[in-house]
Design an enzyme around this catalytic site. Structure first.
Site, PDB file in Angstrom:
ATOM      1  N   ASP A   1       0.826  -1.205   0.000  1.00 31.56           N
ATOM      2  CA  ASP A   1       0.000   0.000   0.000  1.00 31.56           C
ATOM      3  C   ASP A   1       0.866   1.264   0.000  1.00 31.56           C
ATOM      4  O   ASP A   1       1.909   1.312   0.672  1.00 31.56           O
ATOM      5  CB  ASP A   1      -0.897   0.035   1.244  1.00 31.56           C
ATOM      6  N   ARG A   2       0.404   2.261  -0.708  1.00 33.00           N
ATOM      7  CA  ARG A   2       1.151   3.517  -0.794  1.00 33.00           C
ATOM      8  C   ARG A   2       1.556   4.077   0.576  1.00 33.00           C
ATOM      9  O   ARG A   2       2.711   4.447   0.767  1.00 33.00           O
ATOM     10  CB  ARG A   2       0.326   4.550  -1.576  1.00 33.00           C
TER      11      ARG A   2
END
Length: 238
Positions: free
Chosen positions: A67-68
């Site tokens: 995830d970013r």
């Protein structure tokens, strides 16, 4: 410990002719997205192109995601053969991945979470739904409480499945959202917080040498991590 090269996107961890292992920094997208922000994959290709003075395009295979807002260990393939073999290990769940997270509240000492998740592509948000709903995918993880302190808990997580936003969604649904999670948190996350989710350990078989390789990420020193002592196996990269 040897000083590591750093830049705004990643810290190199291990590199040979077939693999590149890096520590992704938080809030860096793994690949190009609608935001248009600089992404890790292109940053790594530029790094290799400059380091080895490579003409033309640089091949780099992305075999998993993170995830970013999360940070931590990722492995990329520098050859098509390595990409194929690593992808097969991910598909067959033959590698080991452990995460550390700081969550709000007090999880049980140990727990197995099983939910069914649906992703809304328009909002890029995942929801827990009833079993049998169209498009729902089963998500399973196990967790262990390492330390609880002043309303926060440090936990270790083993993923049995690899669903989008899985750790964040399942922990929030179980009543202990991740610290700094604006998307799935309790709505009381002050601006400026970084998601407290770390891809902490990564183990796999080298795609050509057939050697077992294990890496551990540095334990973060910023808030809220600095409220806890690092687990013994998280002192530094292996």
């Amino acid at each position: 410990m040897q000083e590591k090269e750093t830049n705004p996107f990643f810290t190199p961890v291990f590199e040979d002719n077939h693999l590149l292992v890096v520590h992704k920094l938080p809030n860096v997208p793994v690949q190009e997205d609608a935001s248009g922000d600089p992404d890790l994959l292109n940053a790594l290709k530029a790094y290799l192109k400059t380091k080895y003075n490579k003409p033309g395009n640089v091949f780099l295979g992305m075999v998993h995601r993170l995830d970013r807002p999360a940070s931590g260990l990722m492995v990329f393939a520098r050859t098509s053969k390595a990409a194929s073999r690593l992808s097969e290990q991910f598909r067959l769940r033959q590698l080991s991945k452990k995460y550390l997270a700081v969550v709000q509240g007090t999880p049980p000492p140990q727990a197995d979470l099983r939910d069914f998740l649906v992703k809304d592509a328009a909002t890029n948000k995942v929801s827990v739904v009833a079993p049998g709903r169209a498009g729902a995918k089963e998500a399973r993880l196990s967790l262990k409480l390492i330390k609880h302190l002043n309303g926060l808990s440090l936990i270790e997580i083993d993923l049995e499945t690899g669903r989008s936003h899985q750790i964040r969604v399942q922990c929030a649904h179980a009543g202990f959202p991740l610290w700094g999670d604006y998307k799935y948190g309790d709505g009381n996350q002050p601006q400026g917080r970084t998601l407290a989710l770390l891809s902490a350990r990564l183990g796999f078989t080298h795609p050509t040498l057939k050697k077992e390789m294990t890496f551990s990420a540095d334990f973060p020193q910023d808030s809220p991590w600095n409220r806890f002592d690092a687990p013994a196996q998280q002192q530094e990269f292996i």
